[in-house]
Design an enzyme around this catalytic site. Structure first.
Site, PDB file in Angstrom:
ATOM      1  N   SER A 157      60.126   6.903  47.761  1.00  0.00           N
ATOM      2  CA  SER A 157      60.777   5.694  47.225  1.00  0.00           C
ATOM      3  C   SER A 157      62.240   5.584  47.641  1.00  0.00           C
ATOM      4  O   SER A 157      62.835   4.518  47.490  1.00  0.00           O
ATOM      5  CB  SER A 157      60.659   5.664  45.695  1.00  0.00           C
ATOM      6  OG  SER A 157      61.256   6.815  45.121  1.00  0.00           O
TER       7      SER A 157
ATOM      8  N   TYR B  61      65.749  26.176  42.112  1.00  0.00           N
ATOM      9  CA  TYR B  61      65.491  25.346  43.295  1.00  0.00           C
ATOM     10  C   TYR B  61      65.213  26.228  44.515  1.00  0.00           C
ATOM     11  O   TYR B  61      64.259  25.997  45.256  1.00  0.00           O
ATOM     12  CB  TYR B  61      66.711  24.457  43.529  1.00  0.00           C
ATOM     13  CG  TYR B  61      66.635  23.505  44.702  1.00  0.00           C
ATOM     14  CD1 TYR B  61      65.797  22.387  44.669  1.00  0.00           C
ATOM     15  CD2 TYR B  61      67.437  23.689  45.831  1.00  0.00           C
ATOM     16  CE1 TYR B  61      65.759  21.489  45.737  1.00  0.00           C
ATOM     17  CE2 TYR B  61      67.400  22.796  46.901  1.00  0.00           C
ATOM     18  CZ  TYR B  61      66.560  21.698  46.848  1.00  0.00           C
ATOM     19  OH  TYR B  61      66.535  20.813  47.896  1.00  0.00           O
TER      20      TYR B  61
HETATM   21  N1  LIG Z   1      69.439  15.612  50.365  1.00  0.00           N
HETATM   22  C1  LIG Z   1      69.601  16.816  50.860  1.00  0.00           C
HETATM   23  O1  LIG Z   1      70.699  17.205  51.277  1.00  0.00           O
HETATM   24  C2  LIG Z   1      68.434  17.752  50.962  1.00  0.00           C
HETATM   25  C3  LIG Z   1      68.621  18.976  51.608  1.00  0.00           C
HETATM   26  C4  LIG Z   1      67.557  19.862  51.724  1.00  0.00           C
HETATM   27  C5  LIG Z   1      66.327  19.522  51.224  1.00  0.00           C
HETATM   28  N2  LIG Z   1      66.141  18.326  50.595  1.00  0.00           N
HETATM   29  C6  LIG Z   1      64.796  18.041  50.087  1.00  0.00           C
HETATM   30  O2  LIG Z   1      64.335  16.829  50.641  1.00  0.00           O
HETATM   31  C7  LIG Z   1      63.480  16.170  49.705  1.00  0.00           C
HETATM   32  C8  LIG Z   1      63.974  14.749  49.486  1.00  0.00           C
HETATM   33  O3  LIG Z   1      65.322  14.805  49.045  1.00  0.00           O
HETATM   34  P1  LIG Z   1      66.211  13.510  48.805  1.00  0.00           P
HETATM   35  O4  LIG Z   1      67.614  13.937  48.937  1.00  0.00           O
HETATM   36  O5  LIG Z   1      65.692  12.373  49.611  1.00  0.00           O
HETATM   37  O6  LIG Z   1      65.908  13.287  47.237  1.00  0.00           O
HETATM   38  P2  LIG Z   1      66.027  12.004  46.296  1.00  0.00           P
HETATM   39  O7  LIG Z   1      66.850  10.943  46.951  1.00  0.00           O
HETATM   40  O8  LIG Z   1      66.437  12.513  44.961  1.00  0.00           O
HETATM   41  O9  LIG Z   1      64.504  11.500  46.218  1.00  0.00           O
HETATM   42  C9  LIG Z   1      63.510  12.294  45.619  1.00  0.00           C
HETATM   43  C10 LIG Z   1      62.162  11.603  45.743  1.00  0.00           C
HETATM   44  O10 LIG Z   1      61.197  12.458  45.097  1.00  0.00           O
HETATM   45  C11 LIG Z   1      60.417  11.663  44.214  1.00  0.00           C
HETATM   46  N3  LIG Z   1      59.883  12.465  43.110  1.00  0.00           N
HETATM   47  C12 LIG Z   1      60.560  13.216  42.200  1.00  0.00           C
HETATM   48  N4  LIG Z   1      59.699  13.781  41.337  1.00  0.00           N
HETATM   49  C13 LIG Z   1      58.449  13.389  41.718  1.00  0.00           C
HETATM   50  C14 LIG Z   1      57.139  13.655  41.235  1.00  0.00           C
HETATM   51  N5  LIG Z   1      56.930  14.434  40.156  1.00  0.00           N
HETATM   52  N6  LIG Z   1      56.068  13.088  41.871  1.00  0.00           N
HETATM   53  C15 LIG Z   1      56.247  12.284  42.954  1.00  0.00           C
HETATM   54  N7  LIG Z   1      57.481  12.003  43.448  1.00  0.00           N
HETATM   55  C16 LIG Z   1      58.559  12.549  42.841  1.00  0.00           C
HETATM   56  C17 LIG Z   1      61.353  10.559  43.747  1.00  0.00           C
HETATM   57  O11 LIG Z   1      60.602   9.430  43.300  1.00  0.00           O
HETATM   58  P3  LIG Z   1      60.711   8.849  41.791  1.00  0.00           P
HETATM   59  O12 LIG Z   1      62.098   8.330  41.632  1.00  0.00           O
HETATM   60  O13 LIG Z   1      59.646   7.818  41.739  1.00  0.00           O
HETATM   61  O14 LIG Z   1      60.455  10.034  40.896  1.00  0.00           O
HETATM   62  C18 LIG Z   1      62.116  10.265  45.052  1.00  0.00           C
HETATM   63  O15 LIG Z   1      61.359   9.371  45.853  1.00  0.00           O
HETATM   64  C19 LIG Z   1      63.484  17.016  48.447  1.00  0.00           C
HETATM   65  O16 LIG Z   1      62.361  17.852  48.418  1.00  0.00           O
HETATM   66  C20 LIG Z   1      64.755  17.844  48.594  1.00  0.00           C
HETATM   67  O17 LIG Z   1      64.685  19.055  47.897  1.00  0.00           O
HETATM   68  C21 LIG Z   1      67.173  17.440  50.450  1.00  0.00           C
END
Ligand SMILES: NC(=O)c1ccc[n+]([C@@H]2O[C@H](COP(=O)([O-])OP(=O)(O)OC[C@H]3O[C@@H](n4cnc5c(N)ncnc54)[C@H](OP(=O)(O)O)[C@@H]3O)[C@@H](O)[C@H]2O)c1
Length: 250
Positions: free
Chosen positions: A16, A158
């Site tokens: 999303s 985490y």
């Molecule tokens: N941003 C970074 O710097 C970074 C770095 C390393 C790794 N990551 C990893 O990359 C991934 C995406 O990160 P992001 O930064 O894009 O995060 P984000 O902007 O917080 O988005 C998280 C997404 O996960 C969904 N989500 C959360 N709980 C859920 C559940 N129980 N079932 C289904 N969907 C769920 C949310 O949808 P809803 O709002 O509908 O819940 C949202 O679409 C994560 O796994 C994160 O750990 C991110």
């Protein structure tokens, strides 16, 4: 559910916003019919679907909570029945982080983090693996984190979940390789999304100082590597941990 019109299904969890939304758009531009998963942000997920369709791609909403094995199994059964083909590409991107010092880590926060970040990915992988094995093809891509490799003070739950994904994926790669199914892990570093927007300027500065390439990545930098792993160009790559971190962890 929209009319089935593509033979290659890609499921992106947590699509999303942020990295997941970017991955969904990229895979759609590569010709996949993308199942855009979300847990609560339906409106945002719908906007992702709309933007894909406006760009000439194919996608639909596929809402479920990855932390519920029953919801995961039902959703996978529903889509594979509707299309008559298994999911070809699974991207386990859904994730949360609840930061805090170990001594103050609450049971419920630990459970929630492991349920979504680790068990959710396992449930989804298990559910799609059955169809992939029958088809003798498939690519499973986990979005872990550099924190799963190097650790970080204040992110013990985490990092446990994200490190768990690495061991899990190596086992899956060994178990399913003979059936033509590949599994790999991406470990992104510092990516500009809602998850990282709350970091203070001081925290961001410290991070940047440790990144040899010297800049914060965009979600597209992760999506491009996912597209490669989803394609046959990566057909000899499985069980690998691929850092997308600007050199933060070498
Ligand atoms: N941003 C970074 O710097 C970074 C770095 C390393 C790794 N990551 C990893 O990359 C991934 C995406 O990160 P992001 O930064 O894009 O995060 P984000 O902007 O917080 O988005 C998280 C997404 O996960 C969904 N989500 C959360 N709980 C859920 C559940 N129980 N079932 C289904 N969907 C769920 C949310 O949808 P809803 O709002 O509908 O819940 C949202 O679409 C994560 O796994 C994160 O750990 C991110």
């Amino acid at each position: 559910m929209s009319e089935p019109n593509k033979k290659h299904l890609a499921l992106v969890t947590g699509a999303s916003r942020g990295i997941g939304a970017s991955i969904a758009r990229k895979l759609a531009s590569e010709g996949f019919h993308v199942l855009v998963n979300f847990a609560s942000s339906q409106e945002k997920a719908q906007k992702v679907v709309d933007s894909i369709i406006t760009a000439g791609g194919s996608a639909e909403l596929c809402g479920f909570n990855v932390a519920s094995s029953q919801a995961v199994d039902e959703a996978i059964e529903r889509v594979t029945k509707a299309y008559g083909v298994p999911v070809s590409v699974l991207v386990n991107n859904a994730g949360i982080t609840i930061d805090g010092l170990l001594a103050r880590l609450k049971d419920e926060d630990l459970d929630k983090t492991l349920d979504i970040d680790l068990k959710g990915a396992i449930y989804c992988t298990r559910a799609v693996s059955r169809g992939m094995m029958r088809a003798r093809a498939g690519s499973i891509i986990q979005i872990s984190s550099v924190i799963g490799e190097m650790g970080n003070a204040g992110q013990s739950a985490y990092s446990a979940a994200k490190a768990g994904l690495i061991g899990f994926t190596k086992s899956v790669a060994k178990e399913l390789g003979s059936r033509g199914v590949r599994a790999n892990v991406l470990t992104p570093g510092f990516i500009a999304t809602e998850m990282t927007q709350d970091l203070t300027e001081a925290q961001k500065e410290v991070m940047l100082r440790n990144i040899p390439l010297g800049f914060v990545a965009e979600p597209e930098d992760v999506a491009n590597v996912v597209a490669f792993l989803a394609s046959s160009a990566s057909r000899y790559i499985t069980g690998q941990v691929i850092g997308v971190n600007g050199g933060l962890y070498i």
